[in-house]
Design an enzyme around this catalytic site. Sequence first.
Site, PDB file in Angstrom:
ATOM      1  N   LYS A 125       0.826  -1.209   0.000  1.00  0.00           N
ATOM      2  CA  LYS A 125       0.000   0.000   0.000  1.00  0.00           C
ATOM      3  C   LYS A 125       0.860   1.259   0.000  1.00  0.00           C
ATOM      4  O   LYS A 125       0.561   2.229  -0.719  1.00  0.00           O
ATOM      5  CB  LYS A 125      -0.934  -0.010   1.216  1.00  0.00           C
ATOM      6  CG  LYS A 125      -2.037  -1.064   1.118  1.00  0.00           C
ATOM      7  CD  LYS A 125      -2.764  -1.282   2.427  1.00  0.00           C
ATOM      8  CE  LYS A 125      -3.791  -2.397   2.296  1.00  0.00           C
ATOM      9  NZ  LYS A 125      -4.437  -2.750   3.580  1.00  0.00           N
ATOM     10  N   GLN A 169      -4.706  -1.506   9.814  1.00  0.00           N
ATOM     11  CA  GLN A 169      -4.454  -2.800   9.188  1.00  0.00           C
ATOM     12  C   GLN A 169      -4.989  -3.922  10.080  1.00  0.00           C
ATOM     13  O   GLN A 169      -4.601  -4.057  11.235  1.00  0.00           O
ATOM     14  CB  GLN A 169      -2.953  -2.996   8.939  1.00  0.00           C
ATOM     15  CG  GLN A 169      -2.612  -4.282   8.212  1.00  0.00           C
ATOM     16  CD  GLN A 169      -3.213  -4.338   6.814  1.00  0.00           C
ATOM     17  OE1 GLN A 169      -3.150  -3.380   6.065  1.00  0.00           O
ATOM     18  NE2 GLN A 169      -3.786  -5.471   6.469  1.00  0.00           N
ATOM     19  N   ASP A 192     -11.310   3.012   4.438  1.00  0.00           N
ATOM     20  CA  ASP A 192     -11.601   1.578   4.379  1.00  0.00           C
ATOM     21  C   ASP A 192     -13.106   1.317   4.307  1.00  0.00           C
ATOM     22  O   ASP A 192     -13.529   0.210   4.002  1.00  0.00           O
ATOM     23  CB  ASP A 192     -11.013   0.862   5.599  1.00  0.00           C
ATOM     24  CG  ASP A 192      -9.803   0.014   5.234  1.00  0.00           C
ATOM     25  OD1 ASP A 192      -9.618  -0.258   4.029  1.00  0.00           O
ATOM     26  OD2 ASP A 192      -9.065  -0.403   6.139  1.00  0.00           O
TER      27      ASP A 192
END
Length: 365
Positions: A125, A169, A192
């Site tokens: 990422k 994460q 997200d």
Amino acid sequence: MYRKILMRMRMRMMNATRKVVVGWAKEYKRYLSTTTTNQILLSPPLVSVDLPEIWGSTSTLYHHHPSQSPVSHAKIINGKSIAEEITSRVASNVKRMKESIGKVPGLAVILVGQRRDSLTYVRNKIKACEEAGIKSVVAEFPDSCAEEDIMTSLSKFNEDPSVHGILVQLPLPEHLDEEKILNLVSLEKDVDGFHPINMGNLSMRGREPLFVPCTPKGCLELLLRSGVEIVGKKAVVIGRSNIVGLPIALLLQRHHATVTIVHACTKNPERITCEADIVVTAAGVPSLIRSSWLKPGAVVIDVGTCPVEDPSAEYGYRLVGDVCYEEALSIASAVTPVPGGVEPMTIAMLLCNTLDSAKRLYGFT
């Protein structure tokens, strides 16, 4: 007499609405068939695809297609090349933003522990952010860290005007309250798409979430870019996680597929799945889906990414999906590989969401 008048009025209203529905269908197909140089994604705003709920004859909109004969070799949906194209367009927009207003999007990542898969995902990422010109910062914590340390870091990112997206994460160590931590992420920076308000808006017709979860958004984009017809089709989603299964089912429903969710408690999952025109699987079980689960000509999006031992591989293991890939190639019309299918699209959608967040903040178009 009054009853007849009411019936005539109702019929006129239904016919008028059906004309709107048919007109929408034509416009939607025209939208998907045309692109512009500045357009990054094919998926339109969700509110724009919502239709009035009209029951009755809809033969002008939905068409029945008989089952296809087995396909000799399925089209491979190359998520890597599609993601590269999207990332390139994101980079162009970021460059244009920097030249116009002197600002660039910023992404902050919370990483807890040393899980090899999490480290790999975060590294990929951050690399993608660099390629797109997006500023990135990683706050790393040991496995044994206190919940308050993460909360403090999140609060700082929430207040930092140069950070437009925040990503935690997952998974987190068991001693940490995942729900509590995710709920602290600012709604406006929830790239997200896991905030309850974003998920709630995704589930409701007439509502538009600020962000759609990245993996489901990537799956939808793969379908659209592959020319897969979604309206009126039977779709089966295997797995019901908040991260993939639930949001992709909601997305497919918003795009007018008839959606069934199959999970670990479902009876006769094979029988249900083999009726689907579109199969999206995110069970995390290696080679769960065999050819007998698939309808000839079905489109298969495999989100599963599972390491299996392989002494001949460079690191002693290889990645496989939920679908028995070789078997799917002989019966599906299109299938995503693992790796190289959904995963690069997840990262590309993260970049899109971060860019959208910055555009929204700065009023940049």
